[in-house]
Design an enzyme around this catalytic site. Sequence first.
Site, PDB file in Angstrom:
ATOM      1  N   PRO A  19      90.486  61.172  47.283  1.00 32.35           N
ATOM      2  CG  PRO A  19      92.594  61.305  48.259  1.00 32.35           C
ATOM      3  CD  PRO A  19      91.454  62.159  47.791  1.00 32.35           C
ATOM      4  CE1 TYR A  20      85.089  54.984  51.162  1.00 33.25           C
ATOM      5  CE2 TYR A  20      86.644  53.251  50.614  1.00 33.25           C
ATOM      6  CZ  TYR A  20      85.517  53.679  51.286  1.00 33.25           C
ATOM      7  OH  TYR A  20      84.827  52.816  52.088  1.00 33.25           O
TER       8      TYR A  20
END
Lengths: 67, 67, 67, 67, 67, 67
Positions: free
Chosen positions: B2-3
């Site tokens: 994820p970011y």
Amino acid sequence: MPYVNIKITREGATAEQKAELVKGVTYLLRDILGKDPQTTVVIIDEVETDNWGIGGETVTVRRARGQ
Amino acid sequence: MPYVNIKITREGATAEQKAELVKGVTYLLRDILGKDPQTTVVIIDEVETDNWGIGGETVTVRRARGQ
Amino acid sequence: MPYVNIKITREGATAEQKAELVKGVTYLLRDILGKDPQTTVVIIDEVETDNWGIGGETVTVRRARGQ
Amino acid sequence: MPYVNIKITREGATAEQKAELVKGVTYLLRDILGKDPQTTVVIIDEVETDNWGIGGETVTVRRARGQ
Amino acid sequence: MPYVNIKITREGATAEQKAELVKGVTYLLRDILGKDPQTTVVIIDEVETDNWGIGGETVTVRRARGQ
Amino acid sequence: MPYVNIKITREGATAEQKAELVKGVTYLLRDILGKDPQTTVVIIDEVETDNWGIGGETVTVRRARGQ
């Protein structure tokens, strides 16, 4: 509840101009889409001209050429 | 993988608090969604109060009024 | 007043998991930085695996190889 | 007309390197997708190592450990 | 040359309303900061209510409670 | 460890083109700045033409006029 992010080059926008921009965008969202100004967030990023490119060149280079 | 991007006003968050935030968000994503902490990226942007608007006003103006 | 954007691949996160994530991140910001949960905004983007790259490859290609 | 945002840690990228990056990404979009370089915008954000996390730690902490 | 990103919940904004928003924001940037409308980019993201959180809850949950 | 976000209009980019773009940008960052491809993240957003504005108009309107 809208969230707005505005990116401009860092070239001297004043606190007053930024305040006007925040107000203007917030009320545009109310007038066009009925969004509640109380929960509208506007974030302005001022970006160095070395870090902004258009047409394959940085703005620093364009400004140096007079564009 | 994820970011995560976290935007807060620049009002004195310490390196320790930011490290805690990075750790906290990373493990939340592991615990809730099974995401691998090794590839989770967290970026914190600290934004000047002149550049953050809510309720049609900048935070600078709100703070000056005591909000 | 923080704004958080979380990007994950679209691979079946449920509404319940997303609600947990919103809650978790919001209270983390309250606990670590004293931010008001009422004005904390969290936006989750779910991105197709064709549109997410890491290591020079899309996630679609990596998943096909068993990674 | 594409818009590209590149985030890197602030660790000494020069104006020349950033100009090369702007040019490279702009022409990649032309070559692969036929996008017009004249209207392609590239914005580079350089982020402090205290504000960038990966693997649950900030880059500052990782660099201090020699990673 | 400004870049503007507007995020709203996906709740029925029409193509006409979005066109008005694009126009309004573009001319606001011209009027306040003297920015050239020809190179002003505005991108609107419509986000599912399951993916938008405020006050620690998703908008879906808030709407279900009548907020 | 760079993070790249590319926004283009949704007008038929194929999975192969997007994979090429991911690869191209990742290796550009390695070649110019020495960034490790293994931890470079690239996310492509494809935006509806109704939701993309330039020159004060949406791309839908411009395409209808033949631009």
